[in-house]
Design a protein around this motif. Structure first.
Motif, PDB file in Angstrom:
ATOM      1  N   SER A 358     101.051  16.503  -1.318  1.00 58.26           N
ATOM      2  CA  SER A 358     100.352  17.770  -1.530  1.00 58.26           C
ATOM      3  C   SER A 358     100.484  18.695  -0.329  1.00 58.26           C
ATOM      4  O   SER A 358      99.718  19.643  -0.184  1.00 58.26           O
ATOM      5  CB  SER A 358      98.867  17.492  -1.788  1.00 58.26           C
ATOM      6  N   GLU A 396     100.177   9.192   1.516  1.00 56.42           N
ATOM      7  CA  GLU A 396      98.754   9.109   1.872  1.00 56.42           C
ATOM      8  C   GLU A 396      98.504   8.083   2.980  1.00 56.42           C
ATOM      9  O   GLU A 396      97.535   8.181   3.718  1.00 56.42           O
ATOM     10  CB  GLU A 396      97.904   8.826   0.629  1.00 56.42           C
ATOM     11  N   ALA A 411      90.770  13.864   7.060  1.00 58.41           N
ATOM     12  CA  ALA A 411      90.388  14.892   6.079  1.00 58.41           C
ATOM     13  C   ALA A 411      90.835  16.267   6.581  1.00 58.41           C
ATOM     14  O   ALA A 411      91.338  17.100   5.812  1.00 58.41           O
ATOM     15  CB  ALA A 411      88.886  14.878   5.846  1.00 58.41           C
ATOM     16  N   ARG A 414      94.647  16.644   6.463  1.00 60.45           N
ATOM     17  CA  ARG A 414      95.083  17.038   5.122  1.00 60.45           C
ATOM     18  C   ARG A 414      94.849  18.526   4.910  1.00 60.45           C
ATOM     19  O   ARG A 414      95.735  19.248   4.455  1.00 60.45           O
ATOM     20  CB  ARG A 414      94.307  16.232   4.066  1.00 60.45           C
ATOM     21  N   ARG A 415      93.651  18.976   5.255  1.00 60.08           N
ATOM     22  CA  ARG A 415      93.282  20.375   4.984  1.00 60.08           C
ATOM     23  C   ARG A 415      94.272  21.352   5.626  1.00 60.08           C
ATOM     24  O   ARG A 415      94.680  22.318   5.003  1.00 60.08           O
ATOM     25  CB  ARG A 415      91.865  20.650   5.491  1.00 60.08           C
ATOM     26  N   TYR A 439      94.419  23.232  -3.912  1.00 57.22           N
ATOM     27  CA  TYR A 439      94.040  21.991  -3.256  1.00 57.22           C
ATOM     28  C   TYR A 439      92.812  22.149  -2.357  1.00 57.22           C
ATOM     29  O   TYR A 439      91.951  21.265  -2.294  1.00 57.22           O
ATOM     30  CB  TYR A 439      95.223  21.445  -2.436  1.00 57.22           C
ATOM     31  N   TRP A 443      89.473  19.897  -2.469  1.00 53.58           N
ATOM     32  CA  TRP A 443      89.150  19.056  -1.303  1.00 53.58           C
ATOM     33  C   TRP A 443      87.755  19.370  -0.773  1.00 53.58           C
ATOM     34  O   TRP A 443      86.950  18.479  -0.489  1.00 53.58           O
ATOM     35  CB  TRP A 443      90.215  19.269  -0.237  1.00 53.58           C
ATOM     36  N   LEU A 479      90.123   8.028   1.793  1.00 54.16           N
ATOM     37  CA  LEU A 479      90.401   9.360   1.276  1.00 54.16           C
ATOM     38  C   LEU A 479      91.770   9.355   0.624  1.00 54.16           C
ATOM     39  O   LEU A 479      92.678   8.663   1.072  1.00 54.16           O
ATOM     40  CB  LEU A 479      90.421  10.383   2.418  1.00 54.16           C
ATOM     41  N   PHE A 481      94.372  12.441  -1.408  1.00 51.66           N
ATOM     42  CA  PHE A 481      94.610  13.667  -2.161  1.00 51.66           C
ATOM     43  C   PHE A 481      96.013  13.531  -2.722  1.00 51.66           C
ATOM     44  O   PHE A 481      96.967  13.315  -1.985  1.00 51.66           O
ATOM     45  CB  PHE A 481      94.507  14.917  -1.282  1.00 51.66           C
ATOM     46  N   ALA A 657      91.318  14.818  -5.821  1.00 57.12           N
ATOM     47  CA  ALA A 657      90.755  14.447  -4.521  1.00 57.12           C
ATOM     48  C   ALA A 657      89.793  13.287  -4.732  1.00 57.12           C
ATOM     49  O   ALA A 657      88.852  13.407  -5.515  1.00 57.12           O
ATOM     50  CB  ALA A 657      90.015  15.640  -3.916  1.00 57.12           C
ATOM     51  N   CYS A 768      93.533   5.415  -2.249  1.00 58.65           N
ATOM     52  CA  CYS A 768      92.131   5.639  -1.870  1.00 58.65           C
ATOM     53  C   CYS A 768      91.441   4.312  -1.576  1.00 58.65           C
ATOM     54  O   CYS A 768      90.767   4.154  -0.553  1.00 58.65           O
ATOM     55  CB  CYS A 768      91.410   6.395  -2.983  1.00 58.65           C
TER      56      CYS A 768
END
Lengths: 805, 284
Positions: A358, A396, A411, A414-415, A439, A443, A479, A481, A657, A768
């Motif tokens: 992603s 991931e 987290a 990823r953002r 996304y 998230w 986590l 995504f 997510a 996850c």
């Protein structure tokens, strides 16, 4: 008119169309034991066939003696490769461009391989016959490790010319199958060489198995009077099976009828063709009687298609601030004795090149080497689009490993790397064009709902308590995504054995305003009869309850490529909507004629056409349907039917997510899932209840794979996990409560904006659950441990980190 | 998963059972719930040409709770044990253990007699019976005899029961004190990775008696006399727990399987025993 007192909202509700949690119409029969599965088929004079299977993983066959077996009362025949060879049926093509022995031709390549087919009056006589077939084996050196295989002098596939190219290009070694590349090698290596930060990790995604509750099987009936072959079977792609049977048997395709009856779960296991199917057909031709073949559980786990078995080596580079600059991945793919992957032909490693995930990663390179070993063939996509679980697990995990290297919260990592909403349609470095996504919104919603910061604070406290000797349980926050790539696919690049991966729907409206629609797909539990009727209800304005959905019979259903890779809604669902629109277009002309206005002066409104500006003047679809059959309308043929073949312009890209909170008993290795939150965005939602069920099912299979489900072999190639005692299928007891949530980002190119959902939870769930286990040990120096995270492997991680000292 | 052909018998009394056993010797096997034997037959790992179903024999389905002893017929199911209120107060460890066996469907069929007699090292009842110092009643052509559970098991699937004998009941001295049955397993329906049965008596702050048995950590259940002895006379403090687990580890002999390697099993056995003793002590 009575109809006029019904409000528009009520008319919408009466349709039970899209967006309605309509109860599954299939469940009445399934919950009452009235399903009709392959093993429920009983025909007059039906015989039963079963296999003599190899106890060895690699052996030469010096001789087969069926004399004693044929003395068992009820045993009629024992077929061997010698019997099939004159028909050219001792080998069969695989979907991956390789070929596979139907019955052992001089040697066996995996434990459980089909050696002879015993045909008997019933399954009991067949079982006794199998015991008495004497096979003279000469054991050969066994190779279970793909890396060793590529160095070995032992040639597994003696039938292949070692110097000739394979189906996917040059081979590097007699035990090598293919090399497949995506992206740019040199630029990627250069970016990584010059990067601020590089994280590297090797990970093994273990071999597992889809293990549907109903095992594979078939019933073949060769009618020698009319020359027609009817083949019932556990087929996720009945039309493709018909074409394959025709190509390999020489029987003309119109003389073959393939029927997939009710199917008790597929998850990829029922996409390919198996020796049992071929043998049941041959045995029926030979005996002139119907022949049934049904696997038992051990046959299913040990011989029909496995999933995964990917050795992945990755490098990911980033700036000091955490902006990812490059990604490299090499895979050594263990395919077993034959390459029997079920992937689109041009994609021998499936859609592994979705492994940039992603994230907006400017440069990437992927290389996959396929290898033969002495293990069962397969490599199917178990509840995922082609190899997408492997790809998403890889990225991931790489994100987590990079976060450790950067000493950053994953987290946040990823953002800052997500593809931004405004970048869609987004062209990824490895070639795909993502259709739509948002996304950041998903998230943020997920992290807020679970109170992510609060969880991290609790975890920090737990680590303090652990170090102070106050607790022996660690807490992990997993986590993930994910972005799926489903709906294969555009005929321009997706085919199976040359068959384009379009799909189809044919609709007939009956005079009284009910309908039947037939599709090229086949439900294995997904609830197609429920959801496709809902799409049509909204498109053509007839109640879903008045629409029968039929699939699986190649004599009646239009050609399609079947159900797997979450392709039914993206492809056949689109065909359904498009066929519905053709119906509606003709209905509009009929309505205009009946209302004595121009075609353009009526408009569709829920369940009727109304005269624009005069809503009291209308014709319901029910009235229009009757008119189609009883009125002579100038310029229009009678009847109301339509067919649509849909070639999707692109894949669809569902995303989600997920957050998992887990407590881990360091001393016993027992994990306890405290919370699981799953936000899925599958575009337009057709039936929220079915989506929720799909999410629960996919997550449960993800839990299984992450926490213990594996197909394991010893050094001699003996399968150690051939029963459900050792092969982990979770029960209600092991499964946590799932919290489901959603956002809606429609697909811009799909007629109703739907993206497919059945496989997303598996794809997103596996990393996850795994990340939760790994995260629990991160404060003590863990970067990566391989799945499955069963008790002893978790214990081993704790032990290795000195937590038992 | 189809067994070899076999003769099926359903005699109406024990004399009928013994007659068939006498005629066919080790070619005949009795079956209670069938949950150990039938899977073995289907895998063709057990060859049973003559199968004797005990369902119609009668007289083996009672639970009798006496003042000093509890007598449980061989055909009593795990579900019967869970449901019996008298038993629940007289010997609560039986219910605690039965609830950890397999799943409800299996517990409706699986019997106490089958569980203890088959000699499967994975079964939970043999270790439990050893912990409780149970006697097994066996009947054969020469009449009845009793065997101590602690003397019954020789190796996996090998017991001191003769081929022509039938196990008809278990006799449990009414247990006293605190109890615990602790089991780690991979999932519902699985055999133990490690399990411990503990029955313990407390006088003031001192342990006066302790019996400990372990399941699925050797090819037989393991009654660890030394582990129990390590607790007697102590206040079951950390040192006593360490001594008891060390003694137990000395007695078990686990092997590697899909549940894990030997080192893991030993570690878990110690953890499970420690927890079982702690819980039993808290109830004593």
């Amino acid at each position: 008119m009575k109809d006029e007192v019904i409000s528009r909202d009520d008319r919408v509700a009466n349709l039970k169309g899209m967006g309605c949690s309509r109860k599954r119409v299939e469940d009445a029969r399934f919950t009452q034991g009235k399903g009709n599965y392959v093993d429920d088929i009983k025909l007059d004079g039906m015989l039963f066939g079963d296999f003599v299977r190899s106890p060895y993983a690699h052996a030469r066959i010096k001789g087969i003696n069926a004399e004693e077996a044929l003395k068992i009362p009820g045993v009629l025949a024992v077929l061997t490769a010698e019997d099939l060879a004159p028909l050219g049926l001792h080998w069969m093509p695989t979907l991956a461009g390789d070929k596979q022995m139907v019955l052992a031709d001089g040697k066996v390549l995996f434990q459980g391989q089909e050696v002879a087919f015993v045909v008997a009056e019933d399954r009991y006589a067949a079982a006794d016959g199998i015991e008495l077939v004497e096979v003279d084996y000469e054991e050969l050196p066994v190779i279970v490790d793909p890396f060793e295989s590529l160095k070995s002098d032992v040639v597994l596939r003696e039938d292949l010319d070692p110097n000739a190219d394979g189906a996917h290009g040059p081979r590097k070694h007699p035990n090598h199958i293919f090399t497949w590349e995506a992206g740019d090698k040199e630029p990627t290596e250069e970016v990584i060489a010059n990067a601020d930060i590089v994280a590297e990790e090797s990970m093994y995604y273990h071999r597992t198995h889809p293990c549907p509750l109903e095992t594979c099987g078939s019933v073949a009936l060769m009618d020698k009077v009319n020359g027609k072959l009817t083949l019932w079977g556990t087929f996720q792609a009945p039309h493709a099976i018909r074409t394959i049977v025709s190509l390999i048997s020489g029987i003309e395709e119109h003389n073959i009828r393939v029927i997939s009856p009710d199917i008790g779960g597929g998850f990829g296991n029922k996409v390919g063709a198996y020796p049992g199917y071929v043998c049941s057909v041959v045995a029926s031709i030979v005996t002139g009687r119907p022949v049934k073949w049904i696997e038992d559980r051990m046959d299913n786990l040990m011989t029909t298609a496995f999933a995964r078995d990917y050795w992945m080596k990755g490098k990911i580079s980033a700036t000091k601030e955490g902006k990812i600059t490059g990604l490299q991945c090499h895979v050594t793919a263990d395919h077993g004795g034959f390459d029997a992957c079920a992937d689109p032909t041009k994609f021998p490693a499936g859609f592994m090149n979705i492994c940039t995930g992603s994230y907006d990663i400017p440069t990437a390179y992927l290389e996959v080497d396929g290898v033969y070993t002495n293990k069962a063939p397969g490599g199917v996509s178990y509840r995922c689009s082609f190899r997408v679980t492997e790809a998403v697990y890889f990225i991931e995990r790489m994100i987590e490993v990079l976060a450790i290297k950067l000493n950053m919260d994953s987290a946040e990592l990823r953002r800052i790397n997500f593809i931004k909403k405004e970048q869609f349609p987004y062209k990824a470095a490895l070639g795909w064009e993502y259709d739509s996504g948002d996304y950041h919104t998903a998230w943020d919603k997920a992290l807020k709902t679970v109170d992510y910061d609060g969880l991290r604070a609790e975890q920090a406290q737990r680590v303090e308590d652990f170090k102070a000797g106050k607790t022996r349980k660690l807490m992990g926050i997993g986590l993930s995504f994910f972005t799926e790539i489903v709906g294969a696919g555009p005929v321009k690049n997706c085919d199976i054995l040359g068959l384009g991966m379009f799909d189809s729907c044919e609709i007939r409206i009956h005079p009284t305003g009910s309908a039947i629609a037939r599709l090229g797909t086949i439900s294995q539990g997904q609830g197609h009869a429920t959801t496709f009727a809902q799409i049509l209800a909204s498109e053509i304005g007839l109640p879903a309850d008045s629409i029968t959905i039929e699939e699986g019979d190649t004599d009646t259903a239009p050609y399609g490529l079947g159900t797997y890779g979450s392709r039914s809604t993206p492809v056949a669902g689109a065909a359904t909507a498009m066929a519905g629109r053709k119906i509606r277009a003709k209905a509009q002309m009929i309505a205009a004629y009946l209302l004595e206005v121009h075609d353009n002066d009526v408009e569709f409104d829920v369940d009727r056409f109304v005269v624009k500006g005069a809503p009291e003047r209308f014709k319901t679809m029910k009235e229009i349907a009757f008119a189609a059959y009883n009125q002579a309308i100038p310029g229009l043929e009678p009847g109301l039917e339509a067919v649509s073949y849909y070639d999707p312009p692109n894949m669809t890209y569902p995303f989600g997510a997920y957050v998992c909170v887990m407590d881990i008993d360091v001393d016993t290795g027992v994990p306890e899932i405290r919370r699981f939150y799953a936000l899925d965005d599958c575009g337009t939602r057709i039936n929220p209840m079915i989506i929720e069920g799909q999410v629960h099912g996919g997550l449960t299979e993800a839990l299984a794979v992450a926490l213990g489900q594996e197909i394991a072999y010893d050094d001699m190639g003996n399968c150690k996990t051939g029963t459900l005692m050792d092969f982990f299928l979770p029960t209600a007891w092991e499964v946590p409560n799932y919290e489901t949530d959603f956002t809606v980002t429609p697909s811009p190119h799909h007629p109703i904006g739907a993206k497919g959902v059945g496989e997303s939870p598996h794809v997103g769930g596996v990393p996850c659950f795994s990340n939760a286990v790994q995260d629990a040990f991160r404060p003590f120096g863990n970067t990566h441990t391989n799945m499955p995270h069963d008790h002893w492997r978790i214990w081993k991680t704790a032990n290795g980190l000195g937590l038992h000292d | 998963m189809i067994p070899a052909a076999f003769e099926y018998y359903r005699p109406q009394d024990m004399a009928g059972v013994l007659a068939i056993l006498g005629e066919h010797g080790d070619d005949a096997r009795v079956m209670a719930g069938g949950h150990s034997l039938i899977p073995m037959m289907k895998l063709r790992m057990a060859d049973v040409p003559h199968l004797i179903d005990l369902q119609d024999v009668g007289g083996m389905s009672d639970i009798v709770v006496g003042a000093d002893e509890i007598r449980i017929g061989a055909m009593v199911t795990q579900a019967d044990i869970i449901d019996n209120t008298e038993l629940r107060s007289a010997a609560p460890i039986l219910r605690e253990a039965a609830l950890q066996i397999a799943d409800p469907q299996v517990r409706y069929m699986g019997t106490v007699g089958g569980n203890v007699a088959s000699g499967d090292p994975g079964n939970d009842m043999p270790g439990l019976m050893q912990c409780l110092n149970t006697r097994f009643t066996l009947i054969g052509a020469d009449g009845e005899r009793e065997v101590d559970a602690r003397e019954f098991y020789e190796a996996a699937y090998m017991t001191t029961r003769e081929d022509d004998e039938v196990l008809t009941a278990v006799i449990i001295p009414t247990p006293a004190g605190g109890y615990a049955y602790e089991k780690q397993k991979r999932k519902i329906g699985d055999y133990a990775t490690a399990a411990a049965a503990v029955q313990i008596i407390k006088d003031g702050d001192t342990c006066t008696s302790a019996a400990i048995a372990m399941t699925n950590l050797s090819d037989t259940p393991i009654y660890s006399e030394a582990a129990g002895a390590a607790l007697v006379g102590t206040s079951v403090d950390d040192a006593a727990l360490a001594a008891a687990t060390a003694a137990m580890l000395n007695d078990i002999d686990p092997s590697e399987d899909n549940r894990g390697p030997i080192a893991f099993k030993k570690h878990v056995a110690a953890v499970i025993l420690r927890r079982a003793i702690t819980r039993a002590w808290s109830r004593a």
